[in-house]
Every structure is written in structure tokens, then in C-alpha cells.
Design a protein around this motif. Sequence first.
Motif, PDB file in Angstrom:
ATOM      1  N   LEU A 168       0.518  -1.624  -0.175  1.00 40.73           N
ATOM      2  CA  LEU A 168       0.135  -0.193   0.114  1.00 40.73           C
ATOM      3  C   LEU A 168       0.561   1.044   0.017  1.00 40.73           C
ATOM      4  N   ALA A 169       1.986   1.441   1.038  1.00 37.25           N
ATOM      5  CA  ALA A 169       2.704   2.529   1.051  1.00 37.25           C
ATOM      6  C   ALA A 169       3.626   3.201  -0.349  1.00 37.25           C
ATOM      7  N   THR A 170       4.357   1.313  -1.321  1.00 34.91           N
ATOM      8  CA  THR A 170       4.683   1.919  -2.265  1.00 34.91           C
ATOM      9  C   THR A 170       3.593   2.682  -3.213  1.00 34.91           C
ATOM     10  N   LEU A 171       2.462   1.992  -3.275  1.00 34.63           N
ATOM     11  CA  LEU A 171       0.980   2.420  -4.383  1.00 34.63           C
ATOM     12  C   LEU A 171       1.312   3.503  -4.489  1.00 34.63           C
ATOM     13  N   VAL A 172       1.279   4.325  -2.909  1.00 29.94           N
ATOM     14  CA  VAL A 172       0.780   5.612  -2.735  1.00 29.94           C
ATOM     15  C   VAL A 172       1.765   6.293  -3.061  1.00 29.94           C
ATOM     16  N   PHE A 173       2.435   6.342  -2.445  1.00 30.12           N
ATOM     17  CA  PHE A 173       4.608   6.824  -3.223  1.00 30.12           C
ATOM     18  C   PHE A 173       4.276   6.494  -4.327  1.00 30.12           C
ATOM     19  N   GLY A 174       5.153   5.282  -4.969  1.00 29.50           N
ATOM     20  CA  GLY A 174       4.868   5.815  -6.068  1.00 29.50           C
ATOM     21  C   GLY A 174       3.598   6.732  -7.417  1.00 29.50           C
ATOM     22  N   ALA A 175       2.531   6.744  -6.758  1.00 33.31           N
ATOM     23  CA  ALA A 175       1.532   7.553  -7.437  1.00 33.31           C
ATOM     24  C   ALA A 175       1.378   9.278  -7.100  1.00 33.31           C
ATOM     25  N   MET A 176       2.004   8.966  -5.800  1.00 39.29           N
ATOM     26  CA  MET A 176       2.521  10.770  -5.950  1.00 39.29           C
ATOM     27  C   MET A 176       3.923  11.080  -6.330  1.00 39.29           C
ATOM     28  N   ALA A 177       4.775  10.251  -6.757  1.00 40.54           N
ATOM     29  CA  ALA A 177       5.888  10.473  -7.794  1.00 40.54           C
ATOM     30  C   ALA A 177       5.682  10.950  -8.794  1.00 40.54           C
ATOM     31  N   PHE A 178       4.863   9.883  -9.316  1.00 40.10           N
ATOM     32  CA  PHE A 178       3.825  10.111 -11.669  1.00 40.10           C
ATOM     33  C   PHE A 178       3.257  11.545 -11.171  1.00 40.10           C
ATOM     34  N   VAL A 179       2.674  11.655 -10.277  1.00 45.02           N
ATOM     35  CA  VAL A 179       1.960  13.356  -9.974  1.00 45.02           C
ATOM     36  C   VAL A 179       2.711  13.725  -9.880  1.00 45.02           C
ATOM     37  N   CYS A 180       3.719  14.106  -9.236  1.00 44.87           N
ATOM     38  CA  CYS A 180       5.354  15.218  -8.892  1.00 44.87           C
ATOM     39  C   CYS A 180       5.742  15.499  -9.860  1.00 44.87           C
ATOM     40  N   VAL A 181       6.491  14.237 -11.315  1.00 49.06           N
ATOM     41  CA  VAL A 181       6.722  14.454 -12.193  1.00 49.06           C
ATOM     42  C   VAL A 181       6.112  15.063 -13.402  1.00 49.06           C
ATOM     43  N   TYR A 182       4.492  14.857 -13.408  1.00 51.10           N
ATOM     44  CA  TYR A 182       3.798  15.889 -14.140  1.00 51.10           C
ATOM     45  C   TYR A 182       3.816  17.092 -14.018  1.00 51.10           C
ATOM     46  N   ILE A 183       3.673  16.878 -12.495  1.00 48.20           N
ATOM     47  CA  ILE A 183       3.129  19.254 -12.202  1.00 48.20           C
ATOM     48  C   ILE A 183       4.667  19.295 -12.620  1.00 48.20           C
ATOM     49  N   ASN A 184       5.817  18.980 -12.816  1.00 47.24           N
ATOM     50  CA  ASN A 184       6.906  19.367 -13.252  1.00 47.24           C
ATOM     51  C   ASN A 184       6.627  19.451 -14.646  1.00 47.24           C
ATOM     52  N   VAL A 185       6.061  18.635 -15.467  1.00 47.96           N
ATOM     53  CA  VAL A 185       6.057  19.018 -17.037  1.00 47.96           C
ATOM     54  C   VAL A 185       5.269  20.380 -17.213  1.00 47.96           C
ATOM     55  N   PHE A 186       4.110  20.300 -16.339  1.00 45.70           N
ATOM     56  CA  PHE A 186       3.520  21.188 -16.611  1.00 45.70           C
ATOM     57  C   PHE A 186       3.631  22.914 -16.097  1.00 45.70           C
ATOM     58  N   THR A 187       4.691  22.836 -15.787  1.00 47.30           N
ATOM     59  CA  THR A 187       6.010  24.054 -15.288  1.00 47.30           C
ATOM     60  C   THR A 187       6.536  25.043 -16.934  1.00 47.30           C
ATOM     61  N   LYS A 196      -1.939  19.866 -23.376  1.00 53.65           N
ATOM     62  CA  LYS A 196      -1.729  19.944 -22.747  1.00 53.65           C
ATOM     63  C   LYS A 196      -2.696  18.334 -22.627  1.00 53.65           C
ATOM     64  N   ILE A 197      -3.900  18.412 -23.620  1.00 57.87           N
ATOM     65  CA  ILE A 197      -4.638  17.357 -23.421  1.00 57.87           C
ATOM     66  C   ILE A 197      -3.636  15.767 -23.153  1.00 57.87           C
ATOM     67  N   ILE A 198      -3.191  15.702 -24.465  1.00 59.45           N
ATOM     68  CA  ILE A 198      -2.033  15.019 -24.447  1.00 59.45           C
ATOM     69  C   ILE A 198      -1.290  14.580 -23.149  1.00 59.45           C
ATOM     70  N   LEU A 199      -0.814  16.212 -22.694  1.00 59.26           N
ATOM     71  CA  LEU A 199      -0.403  15.290 -21.504  1.00 59.26           C
ATOM     72  C   LEU A 199      -1.348  14.648 -20.181  1.00 59.26           C
ATOM     73  N   ALA A 200      -2.158  15.645 -19.942  1.00 55.57           N
ATOM     74  CA  ALA A 200      -3.103  15.518 -19.381  1.00 55.57           C
ATOM     75  C   ALA A 200      -3.740  13.375 -19.229  1.00 55.57           C
ATOM     76  N   LEU A 201      -3.829  12.831 -21.069  1.00 58.78           N
ATOM     77  CA  LEU A 201      -4.625  11.477 -21.007  1.00 58.78           C
ATOM     78  C   LEU A 201      -3.372  10.853 -20.417  1.00 58.78           C
ATOM     79  N   SER A 202      -1.913  10.591 -20.773  1.00 57.66           N
ATOM     80  CA  SER A 202      -0.965  10.265 -21.070  1.00 57.66           C
ATOM     81  C   SER A 202      -0.736  10.194 -19.266  1.00 57.66           C
ATOM     82  N   GLY A 203      -0.783  11.108 -18.554  1.00 55.52           N
ATOM     83  CA  GLY A 203      -0.999  10.865 -16.897  1.00 55.52           C
ATOM     84  C   GLY A 203      -2.156   9.899 -16.047  1.00 55.52           C
TER      85      GLY A 203
END
Length: 243
Positions: A168-187, A196-203
Amino acid sequence: MKTKDFYVLLIRLFLGYIFASAGLCKLTDGNFGQLIGPPLLIAQMAKYDLLLFAQFIAFSQVLVGFLVMSQRYSVLGLIMLMPVNVSILMVTISQKWTGTPYVDAVLVALNILALLYEWQSLRFLLLPDTTQISIPARVNELFPNIWWGTFGIVLGAMAGLFGAWSHLATLVFGAMAFVCVYINVFTFKSYFLMEKIILALSGVAILTVTFAFQLNRLVPFLLMGSIGLTLILLLARTFIHRK
């Protein structure tokens, strides 16, 4: 964003995700959603007293994958990923796995393309007499923010460390890591709306696979829908914005 920059960004996200998720899946004995196997590698290699080595391989995949996705450290991650990629290809060829070598060959080709994109920064490695190199690398010019990508790497590493103790911890931290890298992409501020739509869909596709065991029957609809729409928009993006 220029067409070349955008497509190489997608390559980095794809390659990074493939290997980060594969490593997390191995560390949790198949309990983390991913696209390539083998999910039970650690258990299989433990039979031959190679448990620590298998865990090292899996964690290396996680770390290198998030380095590639981070943008800030993508060049380092892509260089580290190359021997990993080629080694996997050689294993699949030597084991005579059906079809898998072709998939791995595509991943190696994408790895090479992503490195060639940074040729102006990396050519001194092959041409030591080069007098001029491009610093910073192109990816760092586009994504100068240091924090979100770094947070993604740290959270991804934590997900890997928790793999053997808490799925469960791996799932939570892994998902948070993916979210962080996508927030960075949208900077990056100068995307076209379609990008933007393509990137959001890939996320969405990444999180769908990540939570595949929890989403259950919704996975085929979410995954096929996001992938299908992404491919359509990519074709449209190619013809509408050709620069």
C-alpha cells in the motif's frame, strides 16, 4: 513547444514510466500496476541465492525511471538507462523469448533517440576534442524547475524502499511520484491546448495502470479511451503544428 521537443518529452515520460513501474512491480511481487514483466523476477531469482541482486536490479529500474521522468535529471537517467536497456534486450534474445526482443529493441531505439536529442550537450563524450558544447542541456532549458522533479525522484525511491514491507505504501508513494513529475512537466507555460490534453491523458493512463488492481473493470475503458484519444490528438498535433 516545438514538435521535436514535445515528442522527445513524451519519449522521456514513456521510457521513465515503463522502467519505474516495472521496478516497483518487481519489488512488490506483482502488486503494482505496470506494462512489462516479469513481475515475479525477485522470487524467481531468490531460488538461486540472488535475492539481493534481484532487488538491486528492481530498485535501479525505479531510480533510473524517475530520473528520466524528472526532466531536471533526464540526461543522467537516459545515460544510466542505456546499459540497462541493452542488457534486457540481450537477455530476451538469449532466452529466445517470442516477440519480447522486438519490444525491447523499440525501447532501446527510443533511448538512443532521446540521447541524440541532447547531442549538442553530450557530443564531447564521443568527440573529446569538441570545443563547444551546449550547457545547460535542452531539457533543462525547457524545465528549469528543480523541486517537483526532485520530489518525484525522492518519492519514487521511497516507494521502492517500501516495496518489500508495504504494498500500500509503495502504491501511494509511487502514485505521488508520478503526480509530482507531471506537475513539473506542466510548469512549462507555452504548450498548445492540444499538447496539454495529450499530456493530461498520458497521466490518466499512467495512474489507471498504477491503480489497475483497485479500478478493476474500469481499467479497459479508461486505458483504451485515454490511449485512443491520445493517438488521435497526436496525429492532429502533427498536422496542425508542424514546427
